[in-house]
Design an enzyme around this catalytic site. Structure first.
Site, PDB file in Angstrom:
ATOM      1  CE1 TYR A 241      -3.596   2.598   0.261  1.00 58.86           C
ATOM      2  CE2 TYR A 241      -2.463   3.359   2.241  1.00 58.86           C
ATOM      3  CZ  TYR A 241      -3.428   3.544   1.251  1.00 58.86           C
ATOM      4  OH  TYR A 241      -4.197   4.688   1.263  1.00 58.86           O
TER       5      TYR A 241
ATOM      6  CE  LYS B 142      -3.438   5.789  -1.810  1.00 63.10           C
ATOM      7  NZ  LYS B 142      -4.370   6.586  -2.642  1.00 63.10           N
TER       8      LYS B 142
END
Ligand code: NDP
Ligand code: 8X3
Length: 253
Positions: free
Chosen positions: A154, A158
């Site tokens: 994740y 990002k």
């Protein structure tokens, strides 16, 4: 009147942005997500807030490049010009050390948060050609500024959004398109429920003993960013709940 396209408008931050912009009178809303029934409910809420708001909803899975191209290409004529794109659709799946990570979770995060954002941007930029107010807002995260335990993939997605935000600002400069990243810390939405594959109790625990940000807090920032004069662009915002110092240090009651 400015036309705003919001991806992932069926929940959380995307939904809050739609509601906030509907209340401001000078936006037309193009709203998409996979769950169209949620978009129908949102349309009813918008009509309640401001019956004058023009809304067009459509089903879109941002992971499918052909679907993105065809769906955007087939929008009704009156919705083919976009002024503002809010690249919000995104998700986290799993919170495990890298050696225990689930490959399906990794693919869903990379396909949605990175590739999906790219597909939508590629096909929306030409739709902004005639706009006097062209602006792309990318939803990054504190996870795009630092890496926290078990956040691995994740956080990587990002960080990619952080890089793409900077890249877009360079590549789109000559087109006069503003590019802004909004990078929140903890926002209470469906995010944790999705991260923990529907485990509501585990999701709830994430926000226990603290006041997290709300979707409305982020929507207020979007509204402020969009309200700046033409010559002003806000490049990058990092916004946290007051009780959150960084990705891991949180002051719980
Ligand atoms: P939610 O889970 O509440 O909303 C996520 C939205 O993304 C939903 O509308 C969902 O719609 C949509 N979405 C997910 N996958 C796809 C897909 N393949 N195609 C189209 N739409 C999709 O979470 P948030 O509102 O919190 O998240 C919004 C953004 O903010 C994400 O990019 C997230 O990474 C980011 N963010 C969130 C933070 C938080 O703490 N909540 C903090 C920092 C950033 P549907 O399922 O109907 O397709
Ligand atoms: C979502 C916030 O802290 O879970 O991007 O990474 S966090």
């Amino acid at each position: 009147m400015r036309t705003v396209l919001i991806t992932g408008a069926s929940s959380g931050i995307g939904e809050a942005c739609a509601l906030e912009l509907a209340s401001e009178q000078n936006f037309r809303l193009l709203l998409c997500a996979r769950r169209v029934e949620k978009l129908d409910e949102l349309t009813q809420k918008i009509k309640h807030i401001n019956p004058q708001t023009e809304v067009h909803t459509f089903k879109l899975d941002v992971r499918n490049a052909d679907e993105v191209e065809t769906t955007l290409g087939n929008l009704p004529a009156e919705w083919k010009q976009v002024d503002i794109l809010i690249n919000n659709a995104g998700l986290s799946q799993g919170l495990d050390p890298i050696q225990d990570g689930d490959i399906g979770d990794w693919d869903r995060m990379i396909d949605t948060n990175v590739k999906g954002l790219l597909y939508v941007t590629k096909y929306v930029v030409p739709m902004m050609a005639a706009s006097e107010h062209a602006h792309i807002i990318n939803l990054g995260s504190i996870a795009g500024k630092e890496v926290y335990p078990n956040g691995n993939v994740y956080c990587a997605t990002k960080h990619a959004v952080d890089a793409l935000n900077k890249a877009m600002r360079i590549d789109l400069l000559q087109k006069g398109i503003k590019v802004t990243a909004i990078n929140p810390g903890m926002v209470e939405t469906e995010f944790s429920e999705v991260r923990f594959h529907g485990d509501k109790d585990r999701a709830k625990a994430v926000y226990q003993g603290l006041t997290p940000l709300s979707g409305k807090d982020i929507a207020d920032i979007v509204s402020f960013v969009l309200s700046r004069p033409k010559h002003v662009n806000i490049n990058d915002i990092l916004v946290m709940p007051t009780v959150q110092a960084n990705g891991t240090i949180i002051n719980r009651n």
